[in-house]
Design an enzyme around this catalytic site. Structure first.
Site, mmCIF file in Angstrom:
data_model
loop_
_atom_site.group_PDB
_atom_site.id
_atom_site.type_symbol
_atom_site.label_atom_id
_atom_site.label_comp_id
_atom_site.label_asym_id
_atom_site.label_seq_id
_atom_site.Cartn_x
_atom_site.Cartn_y
_atom_site.Cartn_z
ATOM 1 N N SER A 129 37.077 6.837 -11.389
ATOM 2 C CA SER A 129 35.834 7.262 -10.743
ATOM 3 C C SER A 129 34.764 6.220 -10.997
ATOM 4 O O SER A 129 34.740 5.582 -12.058
ATOM 5 C CB SER A 129 35.366 8.609 -11.306
ATOM 6 O OG SER A 129 34.083 8.946 -10.786
ATOM 7 N N TYR A 142 33.033 13.784 -18.287
ATOM 8 C CA TYR A 142 33.792 13.264 -17.150
ATOM 9 C C TYR A 142 33.738 11.729 -17.133
ATOM 10 O O TYR A 142 34.765 11.065 -16.979
ATOM 11 C CB TYR A 142 33.225 13.827 -15.845
ATOM 12 C CG TYR A 142 33.990 13.414 -14.606
ATOM 13 C CD1 TYR A 142 35.231 13.985 -14.315
ATOM 14 C CD2 TYR A 142 33.479 12.468 -13.728
ATOM 15 C CE1 TYR A 142 35.937 13.606 -13.178
ATOM 16 C CE2 TYR A 142 34.175 12.095 -12.591
ATOM 17 C CZ TYR A 142 35.404 12.666 -12.322
ATOM 18 O OH TYR A 142 36.101 12.288 -11.204
#
Length: 267
Positions: A129, A142
């Site tokens: 990501s 995250y």
């Protein structure tokens, strides 16, 4: 002969888009899900696999190899979102996120390497990501789990060079998928000192996903990488400003970049 591809988390979102794009290009594709019975109408087989359960990983990999006698491409796409003030996220949820986003891909890689070494070829694509390039407020766990996978890939690919096995990262920005529905949200507590700022950030994150790019863009990027003889270490796929944010982090002083992020999230 067509290449055989395994996509973890291939039942929806980015994984599904990649799988459907690849079968149009005559690849043999297998996706996975914890609940494959829910996806009987999938255009490619969905096998049972939970990245937090190593037995299911080994069983599914062996099933594909027994049927196809090879495994050319593995796409570590299964992942989980998590939001919240780090102080208020239960330790169990932090560990659960790392089990899915970091340890799960490691175990998938370990399961497929013997076959790839045997055939002296293979490509492993880790879907990370853009959030893994920076510590984002209320997405810190995250960011950390995806950032850890980015660094792991850098080391792993050097260890695999002698076996003619390639590994790369693909870091997507915001795409229009159902990831927001499936991620863990630390609750907005009435008495929390973070209530206002976390609530504002949560709304902004959901808006980004709702207005995200078409996941077919990721599918096209992955297809291009598969057809590249010597893939790069890192790929970024997304809106220009999302990719440019990584460049800014590299060239700006830390505190200036931090201020940009805080202004963006209205903190």
């Amino acid at each position: 002969m067509s290449k055989v591809v395994l996509i973890t988390g291939g039942s929806s979102g980015i994984g599904k888009s990649i799988g459907e794009f690849l079968i149009e290009k005559n690849f043999t594709v297998y996706g996975t899900s914890r609940n494959p019975d829910k996806y009987k109408d999938s255009r490619f087989p969905i096998l049972a696999l939970d990245v937090k359960d190593n037995n299911t990983i080994v069983n599914t990999v062996n099933t594909i190899i027994e049927k196809e006698d090879k495994l050319d491409v593995v796409i570590n796409n299964a992942g989980a979102g998590i939001t919240g003030p780090i102080e208020e996220i239960p330790e169990e949820e932090i560990k659960n996120n790392f089990d899915t986003n970091f340890f799960g891909p490691i175990n998938v890689i370990k399961a497929v390497l013997p076959q790839m070494r045997k055939q002296q070829s293979g490509l492993i694509i880790n879907i990370t990501s853009i959030a893994g390039y920076m510590g984002l407020p209320y997405r810190g766990i995250y960011s950390a789990s995806k950032g850890a996978l980015e660094l792991l890939t850098e080391a792993f690919r050097m260890e695999l060079k002698g076996f003619n096995i390639n590994m790369t990262n693909v870091a997507p920005g915001d795409f229009a998928t159902n990831i927001a529905a499936g991620r863990y949200h630390a609750p907005l507590l009435e008495d929390s000192p973070y209530k206002k700022s976390y609530g504002n950030t949560l709304s902004l994150m959901d808006e980004h996903v709702d207005n995200g790019s078409n996941p077919n863009i990721m599918a096209q990027a992955v297809y291009k990488i598969i057809n590249t003889n010597n893939p790069k270490v890192h790929y970024k796929v997304g809106e220009f400003m999302q990719k440019f944010s990584i460049v800014l982090k590299r060239i700006l002083p830390d505190k200036v970049y931090e201020k940009l992020l805080m202004n963006h999230y209205k903190l």
